[in-house]
Design an enzyme around this catalytic site. Structure first.
Site, PDB file in Angstrom:
ATOM      1  N   GLU A   1       0.870  -1.188   0.000  1.00  0.00           N
ATOM      2  CA  GLU A   1       0.000   0.000   0.000  1.00  0.00           C
ATOM      3  C   GLU A   1       0.898   1.226   0.000  1.00  0.00           C
ATOM      4  O   GLU A   1       1.851   1.297   0.780  1.00  0.00           O
ATOM      5  CB  GLU A   1      -0.892  -0.009   1.250  1.00  0.00           C
ATOM      6  CG  GLU A   1      -1.740   1.247   1.374  1.00  0.00           C
ATOM      7  CD  GLU A   1      -2.586   1.276   2.656  1.00  0.00           C
ATOM      8  OE1 GLU A   1      -3.062   0.216   3.105  1.00  0.00           O
ATOM      9  OE2 GLU A   1      -2.744   2.381   3.205  1.00  0.00           O
TER      10      GLU A   1
ATOM     11  N   GLU B   1      -2.352  11.874   2.434  1.00  0.00           N
ATOM     12  CA  GLU B   1      -3.134  11.396   3.565  1.00  0.00           C
ATOM     13  C   GLU B   1      -2.908  12.289   4.777  1.00  0.00           C
ATOM     14  O   GLU B   1      -1.818  12.831   4.963  1.00  0.00           O
ATOM     15  CB  GLU B   1      -2.744   9.952   3.920  1.00  0.00           C
ATOM     16  CG  GLU B   1      -3.708   9.310   4.913  1.00  0.00           C
ATOM     17  CD  GLU B   1      -3.335   7.863   5.270  1.00  0.00           C
ATOM     18  OE1 GLU B   1      -2.193   7.460   5.010  1.00  0.00           O
ATOM     19  OE2 GLU B   1      -4.195   7.174   5.841  1.00  0.00           O
TER      20      GLU B   1
END
Ligand SMILES: *[C@@H]1O[C@H](CO)[C@@H](O)[C@H](O)[C@H]1NC(C)=O
Ligand SMILES: *[C@@H]1O[C@H](CO)[C@@H](O)[C@H](O)[C@H]1NC(C)=O
Ligand SMILES: *[C@@H]1O[C@H](CO)[C@@H](O)[C@H](O)[C@H]1NC(C)=O
Ligand SMILES: *[C@@H]1O[C@H](CO)[C@@H](O)[C@H](O)[C@H]1NC(C)=O
Ligand SMILES: *[C@@H]1O[C@H](CO)[C@@H](O)[C@H](O)[C@H]1NC(C)=O
Ligand SMILES: *[C@@H]1O[C@H](CO)[C@@H](O)[C@H](O)[C@H]1NC(C)=O
Ligand SMILES: *[C@@H]1O[C@H](CO)[C@@H](O)[C@H](O)[C@H]1NC(C)=O
Ligand SMILES: *[C@@H]1O[C@H](CO)[C@@H](O)[C@H](O)[C@H]1NC(C)=O
Ligand SMILES: *[C@@H]1O[C@H](CO)[C@@H](O)[C@H](O)[C@H]1NC(C)=O
Ligand SMILES: *[C@@H]1O[C@H](CO)[C@@H](O)[C@H](O)[C@H]1NC(C)=O
Length: 373
Positions: free
Chosen positions: A143, A148
């Site tokens: 990932e 973010e």
């Protein structure tokens, strides 16, 4: 003067010629351009219970379109930015409706260019633009969290998650006004096996997240995935390299450093290993989550603590504050390495693009292609 034999001279010229040829034959070739009317045709709406245990309730396409959570918005200088918002009208004790879009294609080695014109922010929000490896149980296919953060954060967080056995070098200290990285590595261990699920992480060097980022029109985020490095650049709206804007991105002109300047994060394995066994079949995802483990654990000591006793109470009871919790995406292009075409490295010019003044008038779910999806 050094005297060279004819044979040695010929050999040295040969080496130079073949090196030059190699340098001029590498380039990135665009394989996907997710933008404008066709954007939604390449993404699925994920509408199951949030695997990240957040307070978001992801809705399907029909609900998103009918409720105005997904569609297009209006920009004075860009055709059809994709709009991905949330419910900002309803009190929602069981979770706030939101969207999570997952790309249909997957990629390995690639260069991914994302034009982000506005991103969700504010207390209780946890938005992300990321790449999720497919085909194996998380995180065995890896990932890569490109954009973010939580709450009113102002600098972006970039994270890698793998199953086991990967740590990265700290290239922060090697940064010397040069090309290693401008951000700060904050955690070295990418593996789930040792330090929980924190992942190896880097914090950006500038306010490329949230309110500050949006105020200057967002920017362009570029992620390069090779065997030896995962590199993330974050350019402000008014300072995106011309080769990227031209659709001919080349981070390594003549394999001699980068004309793009220092990336915000450069993750390289700390031992001589390849990322290839840890990251593959990556698909792009955009989502806006609320609360969840990252926010909940720190809520009482965060800048948001005074708003409500818990994040979920705040998010459930204050719909109106989430009107600004939306993505406006100019486009997403995926490039893969190409050695077949004899095209030289792109030139590098800096251009000034005017910041977006406002996204006040939202137009959602009205383009023909979205309706037909
Ligand atoms: C967080 O950001 C929002 C939007 O800019 C602002 O209204 C709010 O006052 C901020 N909250 C805190 C606690 O800083
Ligand atoms: C990486 O290096 C920088 C600069 O020396 C330092 O601030 C940071 O704490 C280091 N990160 C880790 C995880 O050790
Ligand atoms: C966040 O960005 C600011 C510049 O806008 C910088 O001064 C600061 O050091 C950055 N924070 C971190 C943790 O890198
Ligand atoms: C991607 O497609 C859009 C049209 O949907 C076009 O305007 C844009 O120039 C394309 N981008 C690149 C890099 O080719
Ligand atoms: C590579 O970088 C060096 C050091 O900056 C420079 O002297 C040289 O001209 C560069 N080579 C090419 C082909 O750009
Ligand atoms: C690292 O591994 C590559 C490929 O396995 C090899 O070609 C290279 O020589 C190795 N480098 C070092 C410093 O061990
Ligand atoms: C990506 O890598 C995986 C694992 O090695 C492989 O199965 C898949 O076919 C590759 N995909 C592409 C598009 O090359
Ligand atoms: C935060 O404070 C509230 C009371 O104000 C309490 O109910 C809650 O358990 C606390 N959360 C944590 C994680 O300590
Ligand atoms: C860069 O700018 C110079 C001067 O304006 C121009 O001559 C050149 O064509 C430009 N290169 C590219 C690749 O746009
Ligand atoms: C989206 O909403 C519009 C009306 O605003 C409708 O015409 C269209 O059929 C809808 N599309 C889908 C896929 O539900």
């Amino acid at each position: 003067m050094i005297v060279m034999s004819t044979a040695a001279l010929a050999a040295s010229m040969l080496i130079r010629a073949s090196a030059a040829e190699k340098l001029t034959t590498f380039r990135y070739q665009m394989v996907k351009n997710y933008s404008g009317p066709s954007f939604y045709q390449n993404f699925d709406f994920f509408s199951e219970t949030d695997p990240s245990n957040s307070f978001a309730k992801y809705v399907d396409l029909t609900t998103a379109n009918d409720s105005g959570f997904a569609g297009y918005t209006v920009s004075p200088d860009w055709p059809y930015p994709v709009y991905l918002g949330v419910d900002y009208k309803t009190i929602t004790p069981t979770g706030r409706p939101s969207v999570r879009l997952e790309g249909r294609d997957t990629f390995n080695h690639s260069l991914i260019v994302a034009d982000i014109r506005h991103m969700p922010y504010g207390c209780g929000t946890w938005p992300a633009f990321w790449l999720l490896g497919q085909g194996l149980k998380w995180p065995k296919a890896g990932e890569i969290d490109i954009v973010e953060g939580i709450n009113n954060q102002s600098n972006n967080t970039m994270v890698l998650h793998v199953d086991s056995g990967v740590s990265v070098a700290n290239l922060t200290s090697a940064y010397n006004g040069n090309t290693q990285m401008a951000g700060t590595i904050t955690n070295l261990d990418c593996s789930l096996d040792s330090a929980g699920s924190t992942g190896c992480a880097a914090k950006a060097s500038w306010n490329n997240y949230g309110a500050g980022y949006n105020a200057q029109g967002g920017g362009v985020v570029v992620t390069e995935f090779t065997s030896r490095a995962i590199t993330i650049w974050s350019f402000p709206r008014n300072n995106t390299p011309q080769d990227i804007l031209d659709g001919k991105p080349n981070p390594h002109p003549l394999y001699n450093g980068s004309h793009w300047g220092a990336p915000e994060a450069k993750f390289v394995p700390s031992i001589n290993s390849s990322f290839d066994e840890h990251f593959f079949n990556l698909k792009p995802i955009f989502n806006t989550a609320f609360c969840g483990p990252w926010i909940d654990e720190g809520w009482n000591t965060s800048e948001c603590a005074s708003l409500a006793p818990t994040c979920t109470e705040y998010v459930a009871n204050n719909p109106a504050v989430f009107e600004g919790a939306y993505w406006a995406i100019g486009g997403l292009q995926v490039y893969v390495p190409s050695t077949t075409s004899n095209v030289g490295p792109a030139g590098y010019n800096t251009t000034v693009v005017q910041p977006i003044s406002s996204y006040n008038k939202k137009r959602r779910g009205q383009l023909t292609d979205f309706k037909a999806y």
